[in-house]
Each structure stands twice: as C-alpha cells, then as structure tokens.
Design a protein around this motif. Sequence first.
Motif, short mmCIF file in Angstrom:
data_model
loop_
_atom_site.label_atom_id
_atom_site.label_comp_id
_atom_site.label_asym_id
_atom_site.label_seq_id
_atom_site.Cartn_x
_atom_site.Cartn_y
_atom_site.Cartn_z
N THR A 135 1.00 -1.26 0.15
CA THR A 135 -0.38 0.32 0.09
C THR A 135 0.89 0.86 -0.23
OG1 THR A 135 -1.16 -1.34 1.39
CG2 THR A 135 -1.93 1.27 0.51
N ILE A 136 1.71 1.22 0.47
CA ILE A 136 2.47 2.52 1.02
C ILE A 136 3.44 2.88 -0.40
CG2 ILE A 136 5.01 3.72 2.25
CD1 ILE A 136 3.80 2.17 4.57
N SER A 139 1.47 4.14 -2.79
CA SER A 139 0.97 5.64 -3.03
C SER A 139 2.36 6.37 -3.16
CB SER A 139 0.88 5.58 -1.23
OG SER A 139 0.35 5.49 -0.55
N VAL A 140 3.80 5.25 -2.61
CA VAL A 140 4.65 6.26 -3.76
C VAL A 140 4.58 6.55 -5.22
CG1 VAL A 140 7.31 6.34 -4.13
CG2 VAL A 140 5.87 4.94 -1.67
N MET A 142 2.05 6.50 -6.87
CA MET A 142 1.15 7.07 -7.21
C MET A 142 1.32 8.72 -7.40
SD MET A 142 -3.08 6.22 -6.83
CE MET A 142 -3.20 5.41 -5.57
N ALA A 143 2.38 8.89 -5.96
CA ALA A 143 2.80 10.26 -6.25
C ALA A 143 4.53 10.96 -6.71
CB ALA A 143 3.37 10.48 -4.49
#
Lengths: 322, 359
Positions: A135-136, A139-140, A142-143
């Motif tokens: 999940t982390i 997130s990375v 996508m950022a």
Amino acid sequence: MNIFAYALKRTIQAIPLLIIVSIISFTIIKLSPVDPLAELKLNPNITPQTLALEKQRLGLDLPFYQQYVRWGWNFLQGNLGISTSGEPVINRLMERIPNTLLLSFTTIFMTWLVGIPLGIYAALNWRKPIDRAMTILSSVGMAIPSFFFALLLLVFAVKTGLFPVGGLTSVGFENFSLPHKILDIIHHLILPTTVLFTISLASLQRQVRGNLLDVLESDYVKLAKAKGLSENTVVYKHALRNAINPMVTLLGFEFASLLSGAALTEYVFQYPGLGRLVLEAVMKSDINLVMASLMIGSIMLVLGNLIADILLKIVDPRIGEG
Amino acid sequence: MFNKADNTLIKKLKKDKLALLGIFVLSFLYLTILFASFIAPYSSTFAVRNLSYAPPSKVFTVTSDYKLSRPYTYNYIREFNPESYSVDYKLDRSKKYYVRFFTKGEPYKILGIIPSDRHLFGVENGGNIFLLGTDIKGRDNFSRLLFGGQISLTIGFLALFISFPIGMLYGGISGYFGGKIDSLMMRFAEAIMSIPSFYLLIILAAVLPAGMSSIQRFSMITAILAFIGWAGFARVIRGMVLSIKEQEFVEASRSIGAGSLRIITKHILPQTLSYVIVAITLSVPGYILAESGLSFLGLGIQQPDASWGNMLKEAQEYVNILYRPWLLTPGLLIFIAVLSFNLVGDTIRDILDPKSNTR
C-alpha cells in the motif's frame, strides 16, 4: 438484448456526445487570440485584396455557426485542413496515432500483467506487513510526477548508455531487418513504458485488491468455504472472476488517463506520439492541427470507453439490461 | 451531530501513523510557505548576475586549523578553465562571511501586512549564502523553492474551491430535476469529460493572451484547472442526489413549500458531505500535478514568478541534471507534497467510507 444491438445503441449514443465535444473545442479555438492571417498581414508583398480573398477562402468572414458547419462538414469528409508545416493535418495525425496506441497498449498490457497478481496477493495477505508495504509503495508510485520520473530515467539513459535517449527509432531504421526493427522499437519503448507503468500500476493494484476483498466478504464465497472447498478453488475459481469483471470498465478509464498522462512523458522522451503533437501544435499555434487532434483524442477516448463497455457486457451479461 | 463525527474523524486520523506523518509533513510545508519571506534569505527576484548555476554554498563550522567556529561560508568565484573549456566555481578562501541569524536583509511584509526586514538567517554584507545553489540567472534556489511553494501548494486548493461548489450545484440541479434538464446537463458534462483532460488543459492555457500580469495569470490558471475538474465530480454528485431526493425528508420540505434551490442546497447537498470531503482530499494532488506539469511545459506560471513546475523546466537539459542536481529539488518537493496528501486522503476515505477496503 444481444451484444450487437447493445453495441449499436452505445455507438449511436456516442454521436451527440462527439458533436457537443466538437462545439466546445471549436468555441475554445475561436476564443484564442491567434490570428491565422497574422503571417500574411506582416508580409509587405501581400496586398489588402489578397488578404481579403484569403479571408474569404478560409471562411473567416462568415458568422461563427457557419464556420463551424463548414469545419464539421470538412472534418466528416476527412479534410482536416493544412498544418502550418504545409502538410495536411490528417497525414501528421496518422503517423502519430499508431505510436500513441502502441505506447498505451503496451502500458496497459504490462500494468494488467503485473497489477492483477499483486492485487490478489495483497488481498490474500490483508493487513499483513507485505500488504501494508505494498500500500505504501503504491502511494509512492502514484505520487511521482510523471515528467520528473521521466527526467530521472533520461539521466539514467544518458549516464549508462543502456537505453536510447528519446524517439521511437534509431538512425538508419529503414535499412534494418524486420527482427532488428522490432527489437529497436522495443528498446525505445522501455523507458516511456516504465514511467507510465509505474504510475498506473498503483491504482490498478489497489482496485484489484479492493474488489477482491469485497467479493471475499460476500455470502456466496462464505458458502463455498463452508461447503469445504479448498482456499485456492474459492479464490481463483469463484471470487476472482467476480472481482475482475467490473475492472473491465477500468480499461476504458485507464486508456483515457493514458491519453492525457502520456503527453508529458512523450514530451520528455521526445516520443512521436499524439500527446507531443498536440503540445507542439499548441506551442506553434497551429490551429487546424490543435482542433483536429482534440477531436481525434476525444474520439479515441469515447471509443475506448465504448469498447470497454461492450467487453464488460460480454464478460458479464447482466450489465446494461434495460 | 456533525461536530461529533468530526471528532471521531480526528481521533481516528491520529491513530494512523502514516496519516499522521502526512499531516505533519503538510503542516511543515504550509507553515514554511506561509512565512516564506521570513525564512528565505533573499526575495524571489534577487539575482547575482555573474553567479549563474553556482553550486550550494558550503557552510563550515570547523576552521582550516581544526578549531570550532561560528558557522561561516565563502563566496564562490567563477573561473573559466581554458583546458576543459568549462566554467568552474571555486571557493574564494580569502574572506570568511559569518552566518547570522535574525539578520537584516531585503524588506518584505510578514503575511503581506506587517513590514519587516529581518530574515531567519543570512550572511554578513558582501557574502552570499545559497543553500541549494542558484539557477541560470543567479537567483537563490532555496528562496525560490519557498516562494514557488506558495503558488504550487495553494493553486490546487483555490481551484478546488471553484470546481467543487460548481460541481455540487450542477450535479444537484441535474439530479434533482431529472428528465430533460438532467440528460441535457449530463451530456454537456460527459462531453467535457470526453476531451482528454491534459489536451484541454494545455489548449486552454495556450489560449490565454500574452502580457497578463502575474496575478491575472495565476487566477486564469486556477480557473482553467477548476474547469477541467468539475464535470466528473458533478456526475458523481448527481448520482447521489438521484437516490437522496427519494427520501422522506425531501418530500417533507417540499410539502412545507421550500423552493427547489433551497431544498437542493440546504437539504440534499449536505448529505453528500462525507463523499465531498474524501473527494477533495483525494483531488488536491491531481491539481498540484496539473499545475506543475503545465508550468513545466512553460504554459502555466511564467518567469520571473517561481512555481515548482517552472523551476523544474531548467532540468529539461541533460547537462543541468547531470552536473547541477540541485535544480531537481522542486521535483522532490512536488513528490513529497503529493505523497503526503495521498496518505492523508486515503486514511480519511477509509474512515468516512468504511465500505472501501483499501487499507
């Protein structure tokens, strides 16, 4: 309703949509302060008579709606006008569209190939450290701003010399043998695909994970488990199909965001795609080209969604009744 | 009622370590840009003409004879190297410049109101301190990052404050009235969604006339960003309104004679609030990325104003990234800001929308 009737109905529905799109685009373009005759006006050899004639020829003296109808009629006949480079717009679009499709499809294929197993794996290890780590990581992924990532990869290519810097083909491509040509294109595709892949992978992985978790909660999965079916049968035979079916609509959405998202990546890698063409056209105020690529982009997007909807109807006949 | 829900939201947010980290980073970033002119040693336009692309200043605390000292720095001198045909920067070790805190510098206004000329840090007269090097015009990269953040981190929010009310009202009206109005309004929204958003973005930005003042440009870019975003949002709201309007309390307020607009804004739209909060937090990163992408292409915020996107424009040249890595810092900051927003947004969604199983 059979599949053909459904496809026909959806296609007919798409037509008014595209007409509205064309009106919106046409209005925006007409709002632009760019004067198509600016160059002629600056030329001292052009007499005011020629200028007036040219204005009449281009239909610039007509009222707005007549100009629109004129443009629309030409568009339907495949006459998209002349680009400022002197080439017909349609030729320029035709050489770019296959490249954009190639990049988009490679990215979508890679994303699904990797994203679905990762999503399943995360869902089956729900709330375990590996799931949290993924999940982390997503997130990375996508950022990262696509153009920033593309720049970093470009530096990597320059420094190591492992990958070609930009473009789609090497010098002397015409003389290569067929296998060599294919390898050359793949070599050029790797970096741009990596950028787009990293960014779209994250959301796909999350979607698969979320859908599968939802399905695993449902009654029929509990029943299947209660019947004593093995974990693998339950997950892969029953749950997974129902988790992945709705994702087919995501195909259309993904294609749409790729059309948009690829523009910056294409720009950084100097990839000869539609996105870069739009950018170049905008920068050079090439109005015919801008207008045509807006329309073609929208048509591709609507078609992408249409195909996704029809595919969904094929895999899940319950959808779209009534 | 709402306050209570709010409290549990905050409580749950506090429990999530990642979200907490995100909130912490974001507060830090926003506080920094709020006091940018105090923290930055220079203004965004301050330039040392002959020091273009100077590397970050080296700050020493140990002298050359190994004694501890107050922090000091040396100026750079530009030298042309006739053998390699390159311009090198060397430290001018002849004169030390001590770093001073709360020093006097260029005048500015705290929060745009109180005039002041104190800066958090600076060096003695005649010296330069460039914590993150300089750009092509010899402007301090660190200071410009702070001022650029003021634009990059706020433009998304401003755009949201335009696009969300419009989207809510549009979706509300469309869903509430239904029928012909609904299908007409939705066809229009769908048409906007059918144009690849980035194409629309660059074309609208290119339509802007040249020679606008920087404030005009900023507001126009904000308006364009808002224009791109409202349609998809309006469609979701419309879907929610379709089901909410069937509920009894809507019937009740209609029977006591409330007007349509009043019912939509006072009774129906507040029901969509938790979705709206989630959608807002999840949309901010998209707006930040859109602005920086636009400015990166040279179509957004223009020089001499700084934004993270237009600062990254200089990194488009290989030479710059290879030999002047400090020019990549804006990209890193965009990444950090977007990541923090994502972490917070995901957690808020999980709390307000328990059906989503993303965490």
